[in-house]
Design an enzyme around this catalytic site. Structure first.
Site, PDB file in Angstrom:
ATOM      1  N   LYS A  35      32.280  25.843  32.236  1.00 14.27           N
ATOM      2  CA  LYS A  35      32.893  26.212  30.957  1.00 14.27           C
ATOM      3  C   LYS A  35      34.362  26.563  31.195  1.00 14.27           C
ATOM      4  CE  LYS A  35      31.505  31.004  31.373  1.00 14.27           C
ATOM      5  NZ  LYS A  35      31.264  32.229  30.669  1.00 14.27           N
ATOM      6  N   TYR A 253      63.554  42.549  35.148  1.00 15.78           N
ATOM      7  CA  TYR A 253      63.549  43.328  33.905  1.00 15.78           C
ATOM      8  C   TYR A 253      63.254  44.793  34.177  1.00 15.78           C
ATOM      9  CZ  TYR A 253      63.693  39.026  31.200  1.00 15.78           C
ATOM     10  OH  TYR A 253      64.077  37.823  30.657  1.00 15.78           O
TER      11      TYR A 253
HETATM   12  C1  LIG Z   1      25.283  32.374  30.167  1.00 15.76           C
HETATM   13  C2  LIG Z   1      26.061  32.300  31.435  1.00 15.76           C
HETATM   14  N1  LIG Z   1      25.457  31.873  32.558  1.00 15.76           N
HETATM   15  C3  LIG Z   1      26.115  31.786  33.737  1.00 15.76           C
HETATM   16  C4  LIG Z   1      27.445  32.158  33.831  1.00 15.76           C
HETATM   17  C5  LIG Z   1      28.128  32.099  35.163  1.00 15.76           C
HETATM   18  O1  LIG Z   1      28.521  33.374  35.547  1.00 15.76           O
HETATM   19  P1  LIG Z   1      29.237  33.620  36.952  1.00 15.76           P
HETATM   20  O2  LIG Z   1      30.565  32.944  36.850  1.00 15.76           O
HETATM   21  O3  LIG Z   1      29.359  35.095  37.049  1.00 15.76           O
HETATM   22  O4  LIG Z   1      28.364  32.995  37.962  1.00 15.76           O
HETATM   23  C6  LIG Z   1      28.097  32.623  32.698  1.00 15.76           C
HETATM   24  C7  LIG Z   1      29.485  33.075  32.782  1.00 15.76           C
HETATM   25  O5  LIG Z   1      29.915  34.036  32.230  1.00 15.76           O
HETATM   26  C8  LIG Z   1      27.397  32.688  31.463  1.00 15.76           C
HETATM   27  O6  LIG Z   1      27.987  33.117  30.352  1.00 15.76           O
END
Ligand SMILES: Cc1ncc(COP(=O)(O)O)c(C=O)c1O
Length: 356
Positions: A35, A253
């Site tokens: 994602k 800055y």
């Molecule tokens: C539903 C779900 N599964 C798995 C993951 C993977 O998590 P991680 O990156 O902590 O392994 C996420 C990430 O937030 C998630 O939202």
């Protein structure tokens, strides 16, 4: 010449990390979580390194379609499910597996005209209180899903709120074990922290995200230092100017850094508009010409100052690693009060990313 900042994505490190997770997770199959454009690495950049995965998990339909167009024929899981009933046409067309977290989604699937039954992951809210059926409604959801001819395979899923902290997973695991007495379905529970630190959660499928990219779910690099995981992204740039400071000269800055005496500093083409955290204070580690040094003063939109005292040969054009193989992204994140997750996924579009 393009501006010299770039993010290199190391395919061999990705392959290695997937392997490490496979070996850690025993017989569980792996959903590689890509994602947020593969946690900022770029789906097109990571795809070749994750070919050995069993499936990809993501949120956006656009990303799912991109994967199909790149030739991925295996499973794709929509981690937030679908957002409106019309989305089911895309799920059907691209053969996506979807999370179902609410009764309205079950009703929408029942009403849809699909070419084939859809595979669903019933999500139970085990304490995070974001998405999922309340534990006392899960049985009803499962019965409804089982009776729905538009639903094919059913699996059970949850997402742990505390797998990376001392609180752990005992409470949600007790809850899930209760359902296993009656609901004989595959289970998919573990994120990165649970895979590494709570092997009892590994079940039928695991869902690693951050560990695939070689950063720590806890935010502390030491916690994964002996795991065999390797950083995947290296954020590199160059020195584009050198300044000689005298005692009392201030930098950047608000003049937050003040030289105590003679000091050479380098100005690096990297700022918060590239995704480098503006909150990183003076002293945040950075590497120049292979030598560890530190940032000085306020991070600007496009530039940052670094101390060249430890590296006299450094000059215009010297290579700088902001994070990567030698400076853990977790370490930079720690200085800035955040996590590697945020830094990796916030590298902006003006930074050229490519796989090596
Ligand atoms: C539903 C779900 N599964 C798995 C993951 C993977 O998590 P991680 O990156 O902590 O392994 C996420 C990430 O937030 C998630 O939202």
């Amino acid at each position: 010449m393009p501006r010299p900042i770039r993010a290199e994505i190391d395919l061999a490190a990705l392959r290695n990390n997937l392997n490490v997770i496979r070996n850690t997770a025993g017989t569980a199959k792996v959903w590689s979580v890509i994602k947020a454009n593969a946690y900022g690495h770029g789906i097109d950049n990571v795809y070749a390194g994750l070919q050995a995965t069993d499936g990809f998990a993501l949120l956006d339909f656009a990303e799912a379609i991109q994967l199909r167009e790149m030739g991925w024929e295996g499973p794709i899981l929509l981690l937030e499910g679908f957002f409106e009933p019309d989305d089911l046409a895309l799920i059907d067309r691209y053969q996506l597996t979807t999370v179902v977290h609410s009764f309205w989604q079950l009703a929408a699937i029942a009403d849809a005209r699909l070419k084939q039954p859809v595979a669903v992951y019933l999500k139970v809210n085990s304490g995070m209180n974001r998405l999922g059926f309340a534990p006392d409604r899960l049985q009803a959801a499962w019965l409804e899903a089982s009776a729905n001819p538009n639903i094919g395979e059913i699996a059970l899923m949850t997402h742990f709120a505390n797998a990376d902290s001392a609180e752990g997973v005992a409470e949600p695991m007790n809850l899930l074990d209760e359902f296993s007495q009656t609901m004989r379905v595959p289970r998919c529970l573990a994120n990165s922290a649970a895979i590494l630190w709570h092997p009892q959660t590994q079940a039928d499928w695991v869902r690693p995200g951050i560990v695939l990219y070689g950063a720590s779910p806890s935010g502390r690099w030491q916690d994964i230092a002996s795991s065999g995981l390797q950083p995947v992204m290296t954020l590199r740039s160059k020195i584009i100017a050198v300044q000689q400071l005298h005692a009392g000269h201030r930098v950047g800055y608000s003049g937050r850094y003040r030289a105590g005496g003679e000091q050479r500093i380098g100005i690096v083409a990297c700022g918060y508009a590239d995704g480098y955290p503006r909150h990183a204070p003076t002293g945040t580690p950075v590497m120049v010409e292979g030598v560890l040094t530190q940032t000085l003063g306020t991070v600007s939109m496009d530039m940052i100052a670094i101390d060249l005292t430890a590296c006299p040969p450094a000059n215009m054009g010297s290579p700088v690693e902001l994070w990567g193989k030698n400076v853990a992204v977790d370490t930079v994140a720690g200085y800035a009060g955040t996590l590697g997750y945020e830094l990796l996924s916030a590298v902006t579009s003006r930074v050229r990313k490519y796989s090596v």
